[in-house]
Write a protein that holds these residues in place. Structure first.
Motif, PDB file in Angstrom:
ATOM      1  N   VAL A 142       0.896  -1.284   0.242  1.00 11.42           N
ATOM      2  CA  VAL A 142       0.088   0.008   0.165  1.00 11.42           C
ATOM      3  C   VAL A 142       0.631   1.011  -0.444  1.00 11.42           C
ATOM      4  N   VAL A 143       1.679   1.187   0.658  1.00 12.76           N
ATOM      5  CA  VAL A 143       2.622   2.350   0.692  1.00 12.76           C
ATOM      6  C   VAL A 143       3.421   2.546  -0.168  1.00 12.76           C
ATOM      7  N   GLY A 144       3.607   1.247  -0.916  1.00 12.40           N
ATOM      8  CA  GLY A 144       4.528   1.744  -2.268  1.00 12.40           C
ATOM      9  C   GLY A 144       6.049   0.982  -2.037  1.00 12.40           C
ATOM     10  N   MET A 145       6.241   0.234  -0.631  1.00 11.27           N
ATOM     11  CA  MET A 145       7.598   0.168  -0.596  1.00 11.27           C
ATOM     12  C   MET A 145       8.067  -1.137  -1.489  1.00 11.27           C
ATOM     13  N   GLU A 146       6.804  -2.110  -2.141  1.00 15.07           N
ATOM     14  CA  GLU A 146       6.792  -3.349  -2.622  1.00 15.07           C
ATOM     15  C   GLU A 146       5.886  -3.311  -4.419  1.00 15.07           C
ATOM     16  N   ALA A 147       6.449  -3.635  -4.770  1.00 15.71           N
ATOM     17  CA  ALA A 147       5.160  -3.261  -6.019  1.00 15.71           C
ATOM     18  C   ALA A 147       3.980  -4.742  -6.164  1.00 15.71           C
ATOM     19  N   PRO A 148       2.971  -4.821  -6.605  1.00 20.64           N
ATOM     20  CA  PRO A 148       2.165  -6.207  -6.637  1.00 20.64           C
ATOM     21  C   PRO A 148       2.303  -7.016  -7.355  1.00 20.64           C
ATOM     22  N   THR A 149       2.363  -8.279  -7.565  1.00 19.84           N
ATOM     23  CA  THR A 149       2.742  -9.407  -9.139  1.00 19.84           C
ATOM     24  C   THR A 149       2.080  -8.853 -10.038  1.00 19.84           C
ATOM     25  N   SER A 150      -0.066  -9.078  -9.189  1.00 18.00           N
ATOM     26  CA  SER A 150      -0.820  -8.311 -10.347  1.00 18.00           C
ATOM     27  C   SER A 150      -2.180  -7.381  -9.221  1.00 18.00           C
ATOM     28  N   GLY A 151      -2.832  -6.825  -9.729  1.00 11.62           N
ATOM     29  CA  GLY A 151      -3.901  -6.235  -9.069  1.00 11.62           C
ATOM     30  C   GLY A 151      -3.926  -4.672  -8.826  1.00 11.62           C
ATOM     31  N   THR A 152      -4.634  -3.773  -8.615  1.00  8.74           N
ATOM     32  CA  THR A 152      -4.186  -2.696  -9.291  1.00  8.74           C
ATOM     33  C   THR A 152      -4.400  -2.221  -7.153  1.00  8.74           C
ATOM     34  N   ILE A 153      -3.733  -0.949  -6.991  1.00  9.53           N
ATOM     35  CA  ILE A 153      -4.408  -0.436  -5.452  1.00  9.53           C
ATOM     36  C   ILE A 153      -4.513   0.942  -6.318  1.00  9.53           C
ATOM     37  N   SER A 154      -5.574   1.345  -5.704  1.00 11.16           N
ATOM     38  CA  SER A 154      -5.753   3.065  -6.506  1.00 11.16           C
ATOM     39  C   SER A 154      -6.012   3.381  -4.702  1.00 11.16           C
ATOM     40  N   PHE A 155      -5.548   4.872  -5.166  1.00 14.64           N
ATOM     41  CA  PHE A 155      -5.336   5.606  -4.415  1.00 14.64           C
ATOM     42  C   PHE A 155      -5.661   7.202  -4.207  1.00 14.64           C
ATOM     43  N   ALA A 156      -7.539   7.681  -3.996  1.00 12.74           N
ATOM     44  CA  ALA A 156      -7.920   9.053  -4.175  1.00 12.74           C
ATOM     45  C   ALA A 156      -8.030   8.379  -5.436  1.00 12.74           C
ATOM     46  N   GLY A 157      -8.640   7.614  -6.028  1.00 14.20           N
ATOM     47  CA  GLY A 157      -9.070   7.063  -7.339  1.00 14.20           C
ATOM     48  C   GLY A 157      -7.867   7.569  -8.024  1.00 14.20           C
ATOM     49  N   ARG A 158      -6.691   7.670  -8.288  1.00 15.97           N
ATOM     50  CA  ARG A 158      -5.160   7.022  -8.820  1.00 15.97           C
ATOM     51  C   ARG A 158      -4.603   6.127  -8.266  1.00 15.97           C
ATOM     52  N   ASP A 159      -4.735   5.287 -10.199  1.00 17.83           N
ATOM     53  CA  ASP A 159      -3.808   3.577  -9.970  1.00 17.83           C
ATOM     54  C   ASP A 159      -2.124   4.365  -9.694  1.00 17.83           C
ATOM     55  N   ILE A 160      -2.171   3.620  -8.044  1.00 17.89           N
ATOM     56  CA  ILE A 160      -0.461   4.083  -7.883  1.00 17.89           C
ATOM     57  C   ILE A 160       0.688   2.804  -7.821  1.00 17.89           C
ATOM     58  N   THR A 161       0.057   1.647  -8.677  1.00 16.44           N
ATOM     59  CA  THR A 161       1.343   0.910  -8.364  1.00 16.44           C
ATOM     60  C   THR A 161       1.639   0.995  -9.815  1.00 16.44           C
ATOM     61  N   ALA A 162       1.410   2.017 -10.530  1.00 18.81           N
ATOM     62  CA  ALA A 162       3.121   2.189 -11.553  1.00 18.81           C
ATOM     63  C   ALA A 162       3.704   3.551 -11.660  1.00 18.81           C
ATOM     64  N   LEU A 163       3.527   4.052 -10.493  1.00 13.77           N
ATOM     65  CA  LEU A 163       4.291   5.247 -10.077  1.00 13.77           C
ATOM     66  C   LEU A 163       5.683   5.087  -9.631  1.00 13.77           C
ATOM     67  N   ARG A 164       6.676   5.861 -10.641  1.00 14.24           N
ATOM     68  CA  ARG A 164       8.262   5.387 -10.072  1.00 14.24           C
ATOM     69  C   ARG A 164       8.758   7.296  -9.931  1.00 14.24           C
ATOM     70  N   GLY A 165      10.550   7.296  -9.087  1.00 15.00           N
ATOM     71  CA  GLY A 165      10.450   9.045  -9.133  1.00 15.00           C
ATOM     72  C   GLY A 165       9.765   9.865  -8.732  1.00 15.00           C
ATOM     73  N   ARG A 166       9.869  11.130  -8.852  1.00 11.68           N
ATOM     74  CA  ARG A 166       8.757  12.357  -8.673  1.00 11.68           C
ATOM     75  C   ARG A 166       7.768  11.457  -7.369  1.00 11.68           C
ATOM     76  N   GLU A 167       7.090  11.422  -9.244  1.00 11.12           N
ATOM     77  CA  GLU A 167       5.247  10.941  -8.936  1.00 11.12           C
ATOM     78  C   GLU A 167       5.602  10.092  -7.494  1.00 11.12           C
ATOM     79  N   LEU A 168       6.465   9.172  -7.177  1.00 11.02           N
ATOM     80  CA  LEU A 168       6.216   7.947  -6.375  1.00 11.02           C
ATOM     81  C   LEU A 168       6.790   8.704  -4.965  1.00 11.02           C
ATOM     82  N   ARG A 169       7.847   9.853  -5.021  1.00  9.96           N
ATOM     83  CA  ARG A 169       7.742  10.468  -3.524  1.00  9.96           C
ATOM     84  C   ARG A 169       6.515  11.417  -2.858  1.00  9.96           C
ATOM     85  N   ALA A 170       5.923  12.097  -4.160  1.00  9.69           N
ATOM     86  CA  ALA A 170       5.202  13.181  -3.562  1.00  9.69           C
ATOM     87  C   ALA A 170       3.683  11.644  -3.184  1.00  9.69           C
TER      88      ALA A 170
END
Length: 686
Positions: free
Chosen positions: A415-443
């Motif tokens: 959930v906090v983005g320390m690891e990426a799921p093998t499959s499935g989706t994690i949505s926070f405030a309507g946004r899929d966070i499983t593909a976030l990287r770099g500056r977007e992940l830090r934000a």
């Protein structure tokens, strides 16, 4: 009377360092008869662990005994030379330390560490010591003991490491076992197994025991007498049944009132003890509890009460209080005189979804060990999270419970983005966070914060607390240095620590205080969601109540959501709106907290409830608590994963995985072919 095996007489201990002297213990006196079990309870920093460590001469740097005697089997250990103490440690007195991972040598195998006391104290040959070490691991319930002998501590789960620590403490068959928080971070089933094991070995070996813990449920079931400590002194001492049904000291009364099991209801905050324990580096006049006691008078401020017994008190029950709790006509523990905080406004929630998980899977490939992929074979993997779907709304607390290894912490890291799921989706405030990287992940990480289970391991030991709390603000570029210092000071106020704590290092705090620092760091960025992984497991009941009330107050004020991971079912029932019960990577039961924990539908949930230690010695334990060993996540059972431990399992359970269904209350879902009828649980957890 039986001659005491251990007699502590007027023990005083002080610790000097960094220009100050702390009076850690002052005139502590305790007796322990052969075969007796004594519990020591109290808030963090009250002197529980220091008393235990003094017996073995294991004081921290700068610590020394300044007065009193510690007579063990005729020898004064307080005045004994180091050579005598080395002969006693691990031989006639065994010690189980609070954190087995840090007390075990990471460079030595389990077999070598368990055998070491025999080699040092008995003159056994290496072959004899190794054989007995394996037998002891088998005795303490270690699965596949011969295989574990060659493993290292980091390769074992928390429950297994605790069993290793117990095996080391008992291998020389000591006359006294000192257990310092032996089950603090363990789930209820592992805790039950460890405590049952200690009881069986005590009966078999005729050992006496000192059990240091803040868990009053464990104390109620496992000891004969209890000593309540406060500010480095004994506040009250009594047989366990007498203490729970007729406490006399106002501090003891306040500890009982803070229990989640005795809360007036979910909409009311827990009773707390105002203020902080006394600073032991200053001279204290009068009763040490007086500044926090609602019944203190001028006499309490000026004179120190002595331990004594008054009318209506059972033999062996002494307390140090000028205005003790009066007799209770119903024979129940008295908490009615403790003023409860008034309820705050109702939690502000909206219908917006904050976090949504859909069919989330996390598998870890096995590259080494007995389950690793072999040439020509299919890839092997650990199924840590297996298709989890859940929703957390704004201002909601979603509790996740289950045994160690069920996937709770892995879910939190996903959930906090320390690891990426093998499959499935994690949505926070309507946004899929499983593909976030770099500056977007830090934000994104600014909006979701994690409270770690081991707060000490999560802190840089070389940084002062002020720098640790400023770090998230600096990384996110929030405010100048002056603003960051001001925010740090307010965070310390929020979690009940003095502002001077900013200049100290993590190792200078007790376990409970470090847990508060972990909460302060998680709050630094004003997150919308906090993933709290066992946030109060190391806290005594009064501090636990303060932290839980604080978390709820912040939720009311700011609409924070919590994913609350815990093995303490009473805490979860008090704090959580919704509960999910995990077993071997799957949610087996979900629904409103009151429904799931009061009328469980899944046999696993009922088993967890039956294993809870209720803080009342009059409540009989469940006849058949959850047993068996959790299967390996590398080879989960077919069909229902719980079937290998389920008393209701049938053939269909082995062939077909049960889908979630709502057999009774709307929103209360269970994944079981043969759900329970949903009658009230026989065990109260809140």
């Amino acid at each position: 009377m039986t001659t005491p095996l251990l007699s502590i007489e007027d023990l005083s201990v002080e610790i000097t360092g960094r220009g100050r002297t702390v009076q850690a213990l002052e005139r502590v006196s305790l007796d322990l008869a052969p075969g007796e079990a004594l519990g020591i309870v109290g808030e963090s920093g009250c002197g529980k662990t220091m008393t235990a460590l003094s017996v073995l001469g294991l004081l921290p740097g700068g610590g020394r005994i300044t007065g009193g005697r510690i007579r063990f089997d005729g020898t004064d250990l307080a005045a004994a030379p180091e050579r005598t103490l080395r002969d006693v440690r691990g031989h006639t007195i065994g010690m189980v330390f609070q954190d087995p991972l840090t007390s075990l040598n990471p460079t030595m195998t389990i077999g070598a560490q368990v055998a070491e006391p025999l080699l040092l104290h008995t003159g056994a040959s290496r072959a004899e010591a190794r054989e007995k070490a394996e037998d002891m691991l088998r005795l303490v319930g270690m699965p596949r003991p011969a295989e574990r002998m060659s493993h290292h501590p980091h390769q074992l789960s928390g429950g297994m490491r605790q069993r290793v620590a117990i095996a080391m403490a008992l291998i020389c068959e000591p006359r006294l076992l000192i257990a310092d928080e032996p089950t603090t971070a363990l789930d209820v089933t592992t805790q039950h197994q460890i405590l049952e094991l200690i009881d069986e070995l005590r009966a078999r070996l005729g050992m006496a025991m000192i059990l240091v813990t803040h868990d009053l449920g464990v104390i109620a079931r496992r000891v004969d007498r209890v000593a309540v400590m406060y500010g480095g002194k004994i506040a009250e001492q009594a047989p366990v049944h007498e203490l729970f049904t007729a406490p006399r000291h106002r501090y003891t009364q306040a500890l009982f009132a803070a229990l989640p099991e005795r809360a007036a209801g979910r909409d009311r905050p827990l009773a707390t003890i105002p203020g902080l324990p006394p600073a032991l580096d200053t001279r204290i006049t009068g009763c040490r509890f007086a500044p926090r006691c609602g019944f203190a008078t001028e006499e309490c401020q000026e004179r120190e009460p002595r331990l004594s017994r008054s009318g209506g008190t059972a033999p062996g029950h002494v307390f140090a209080c000028f205005h003790p709790v009066g007799p209770a006509p119903d024979g129940d523990a008295r908490t009615e005189n403790v003023p409860l905080p008034s309820p705050g406004p109702a939690a502000r929630k909206d219908d917006g979804t904050l976090l949504r998980l859909t069919d989330v899977v996390k598998d870890y490939p096995l590259r080494a060990g007995p389950f690793a992929r072999r040439r020509g074979s299919a890839a092997r993997q650990v199924s840590a999270v297996a298709g989890i779907s859940l929703t957390v709304r704004r201002g909601e607390t979603y509790g996740i419970v289950g045994e160690s290894g069920c996937g709770k912490s892995t879910l939190g890291r996903l959930v906090v983005g320390m690891e990426a799921p093998t499959s499935g989706t994690i949505s926070f405030a309507g946004r899929d966070i499983t593909a976030l990287r770099g500056r977007e992940l830090r934000a994104h990480r600014r909006d979701i914060q994690l409270m770690f289970q081991d707060s000490y391991a999560a802190m840089d030991p070389r940084m002062r607390v002020g720098a640790l709390l400023r770090e998230p603000l600096a990384v996110q570029g929030i405010g100048d240095r002056a603003a960051q210092r001001d925010r740090t000071a307010r965070l310390l106020d929020d979690v009940g620590l003095p502002r001077g704590a900013a200049d100290r290092y993590p190792h200078e705090f007790s376990g409970g205080q470090r847990q508060r620092l972990g909460l302060a760091r998680a709050l630094a960025l004003d997150p919308a969601l906090i993933v709290a992984d066992e946030p109060v497991s190391a806290l005594d009941v009064s501090v636990q109540a303060q932290i839980l009330n604080l978390m709820r107050d912040l939720q009311r004020e700011k609409g924070i959501g919590y994913l609350f991971i815990s093995h303490d079912l009473a805490v979860v029932r008090h704090l959580a709106d919704t509960v999910g019960v995990m077993y071997l990577g799957k949610l087996v039961e979900t629904g409103p907290a009151e429904a799931v924990l009061a009328r469980p539908l899944h046999p696993y949930t009922r088993g967890l409830l039956d294993t809870v230690n209720v803080p009342d010695p009059r409540v009989a334990p469940a006849a058949a608590p959850l047993g068996g060993e959790t299967p390996s996540a590398a080879e989960p059972p077919s069909g229902c994963r719980f079937r290998t431990r389920c008393p209701l399992a049938r053939e269909v359970c082995a062939t077909t995985e049960p889908p979630p269904a709502e057999p009774a209350t709307p929103g209360h879902r269970v994944a079981c072919h043969f759900p329970l009828p949903g009658v009230a649980s026989g065990v109260s957890v809140g």
